[in-house]
Design an enzyme around this catalytic site. Structure first.
Site, mmCIF file in Angstrom:
data_model
loop_
_atom_site.group_PDB
_atom_site.id
_atom_site.type_symbol
_atom_site.label_atom_id
_atom_site.label_comp_id
_atom_site.label_asym_id
_atom_site.label_seq_id
_atom_site.Cartn_x
_atom_site.Cartn_y
_atom_site.Cartn_z
ATOM 1 N NE ARG A 1 -15.190 2.817 3.977
ATOM 2 C CZ ARG A 1 -13.729 3.367 3.874
ATOM 3 N NH1 ARG A 1 -12.885 2.763 3.906
ATOM 4 N NH2 ARG A 1 -13.724 4.796 3.627
ATOM 5 C CD GLU B 1 -2.401 5.372 -3.459
ATOM 6 O OE1 GLU B 1 -3.292 4.872 -3.784
ATOM 7 O OE2 GLU B 1 -2.284 6.066 -2.514
ATOM 8 C CE LYS C 1 -4.063 2.007 2.191
ATOM 9 N NZ LYS C 1 -3.782 3.464 1.968
#
Length: 578
Positions: free
Chosen positions: A411, A296, A246
DNA sequence: CACGCAACTGG
DNA sequence: CTCGAGT
DNA sequence: ACTCGAGACAGTTGCGTG
């Protein structure tokens, strides 16, 4: 529909916390509206003018709205602000100050158009123009309607409803509400435009929604991750799963359509112009005519191959000087998902299939690269991967269920993040002294306290330097109790030993110490802790209260500036050791 | 050009 | 982020 | 247990103003 009628519904919605009652009210409201009003109504209920990707914002904050209310009511702006501090809601202030007004002729469409007009006001004199226009609009409405127009201008309707509630409400007006809900939700997740979905449904019937498809150029609502505190719990929940690094950057959804590229942020704002290097890399490296890819964006040091921290990446979010910035801090796009390729919707495919297809269309060597990942069923192995990523300066990991489709807008525990801060929670707790508090807005204003201005102890100067405002972590009861305690030590002026550039609503004699958890320490332009000649100090990132007042600690027992400096240095070392 | 304010990001 | 309310 | 909404934070850029 008259705006007054809408305001009556808003008032009823505000007055209840029962979801079932809200569905009823919203269902009635939309049923009573003209079909042509449907889209406007949907946006108004969401508290916005248009979907995020349209890029149309009212562009008024508290200060400017307060000015508009002052003009409309013929009072001093100071008077408006003073009442706001008491009530915590400018909408109620407007209502109060405009009590004598009787006008109520405005329609929903007129009010909407007026607010769109305010949004489009720009250029020299536009600030005054916006205030005048909002004042004029407030002059044409009832006090109740003024309450909601003001809140709308501020983007805080405070009705307790959002898109999911509106969707459920509309679905319930249908015979087969389960199926209706699924159809509406799906259409919304694909186009991110609630007004369009509801208008289509109203004008063409619910079946028309099944004709909604992923379209290149239209942002798809992003799938989000849940959070768990340990590798064991993740494995217990997912079993064998993919584990991806991440990165601490900006999430991007990239749409490629022949030679055209569009890039959307996590909240579906259009960011295309900010990342020309990513757009170019996409064109060069994606072996497809059309594609929707997620990843990202992170600033990268090309010489070393290292990623820069978030604060460097975020500098690329700008309108001017982009080319220079792109040269100095080029971006890499670390991609992790594929939603669409050349006419085919990939969102319904399982993670594994999407990942393989993603790798299949990305040409090697360039700024676009697939995220590093492993597949494991072992908590130990997951933990080791996590540690390795944190060691390299990553934010943590994100574990993904192997058979999960891309659930737009969801989510849930199909994606689970494990973050850096959770590793050493205790490492970063700080004991801070309360030196003041802010009144708070909305619900918090009920307690008359919404956030604390906190400081650490500077031994050399025997003073207290601010390090964070903390507004999270206390229960309602905690806030109430705290306020009572603090008010006993409230003072008119900044206490002599407090060094602060921020001015809270109420100063408090330094006396109470409270423990705060934070993710990290950042350099700050506003806090005075460890401030240098240039005025840059240190602050806590994502502070939240843990526990309650430390009765056992005197203010001088709080964490010291020196300790904060050390923590900052340690943190820096850890980041560099990659 | 400095400043205040707004809107956006992150969690 | 955290909390609270409802289901 | 889950979903939803509200209200907090720090830090960034950009705009309009004076």
């Amino acid at each position: 529909m008259r705006f007054e009628t809408l305001a009556e519904y808003f008032e009823k919605l505000e007055g209840t916390t029962e979801r079932l009652r809200m569905y009823e009210l919203l269902g009635q409201l939309f049923a009573r509206a003209d079909p042509e009003e449907t889209a406007e109504l949907a946006y108004l209920c969401e508290g916005r003018l248009l979907p995020a990707f349209a890029g149309v914002e009212i562009g008024m904050g508290e200060r400017l709205v307060a000015r508009a209310i002052a003009i409309a009511a013929g009072v001093e702006e100071r008077e408006v602000i003073a009442r706001y501090k008491r009530l915590g809601d400018l909408g109620s202030v407007a209502e109060e100050l405009l009590k004598s007004r009787r006008q109520r002729g405005l329609t929903v469409t007129q009010a909407y158009a007026a607010m769109l007009e305010i949004a489009r006001t720009s250029g020299p004199g536009s600030v005054e123009g916006k205030a005048q226009k909002l004042a004029a609009l407030l002059g044409r409405t009832s006090p109740r309607a003024a309450r909601y127009i003001v809140r709308f201008a501020l983007g805080r309707m405070r009705l307790g409803i959002g898109a999911p509630t509106i969707i459920e409400a509309i679905a319930r007006t249908s015979d087969d509400s389960k199926r209706a809900r699924a159809l509406i939700e799906r259409a919304y997740n694909l186009c991110s435009d609630l007004g369009l979905v509801l208008r289509t449904m109203r004008e063409q019937g619910i079946e028309a929604l099944s004709r909604f498809h992923v379209r290149v150029g239209n942002p798809v609502r992003m799938m989000l991750a849940e959070r768990l505190p340990s590798a064991e719990e993740i494995i217990a929940r997912l079993g064998r799963c993919a584990v991806e690094a991440k990165l601490d950057g900006l999430r991007c959804q990239v749409h490629l359509n022949d030679e055209r590229v569009e890039i959307f942020s996590r909240n579906l704002e259009r960011m295309t112009g900010m990342f020309p290097d990513i757009a170019e890399a996409i064109k060069a490296q994606v072996a497809a005519r059309q594609a929707i890819i997620e990843g990202e964006a992170v600033a990268i040091n090309e010489a070393t191959g290292e990623f820069y921290p978030f604060q460097v990446t975020v500098k690329r979010k700008r309108k001017h000087g982009i080319e220079e910035m792109a040269r100095e801090f080029p971006l890499a796009l670390v991609v992790f998902d594929l939603l669409y390729v050349d006419g085919r919707d990939y969102t319904e495919l399982a993670y594994q299939a999407r990942r393989e297809a993603l790798e299949g269309i990305i040409k090697k060597a360039g700024r676009i690269r697939p995220v590093e990942r492993i597949i494991t069923a072992s908590a130990d192995e997951l933990q080791r991967f996590f540690d390795a990523q944190v060691e390299r300066g990553m934010e943590g990991i994100i574990a993904k269920r192997l058979d999960s489709p891309y659930l737009a807008g969801a989510r849930n525990f199909n994606w689970i993040k494990l973050k850096r801060a959770y590793r050493g929670q205790l490492e970063d707790t700080v004991d801070v002294v309360i030196v003041g508090y802010l009144r708070g807005r909305g619900a918090r204003a009920r307690f008359g306290i919404g956030a604390l201005l906190t400081a650490v102890y500077d031994r050399e100067r025997d003073s207290f330097c601010t390090i964070a405002k903390v507004g999270s972590g206390l229960s309602d009861e905690g806030w109430t109790r705290l306020r009572e305690m603090l008010d006993r030590y409230a003072v008119e002026e900044k206490p002599a030993r407090v060094e602060s550039r921020l001015v809270p609503d109420v100063w408090v004699e330094p006396r109470y110490v409270i423990t705060v958890l934070a993710d990290e320490i950042t350099r700050s332009p506003v806090h005075t802790c460890a401030q240098d000649e240039s005025g840059t100090g240190l602050a806590l990132r994502f502070p939240r209260v843990v526990g309650f007042i430390r009765e056992d600690k005197a203010p001088e027992d709080a964490t010291t500036v020196e300790e904060i400096r050390e923590m900052y240095a340690t943190q820096k070392r850890q980041k560099l050791s990659s």
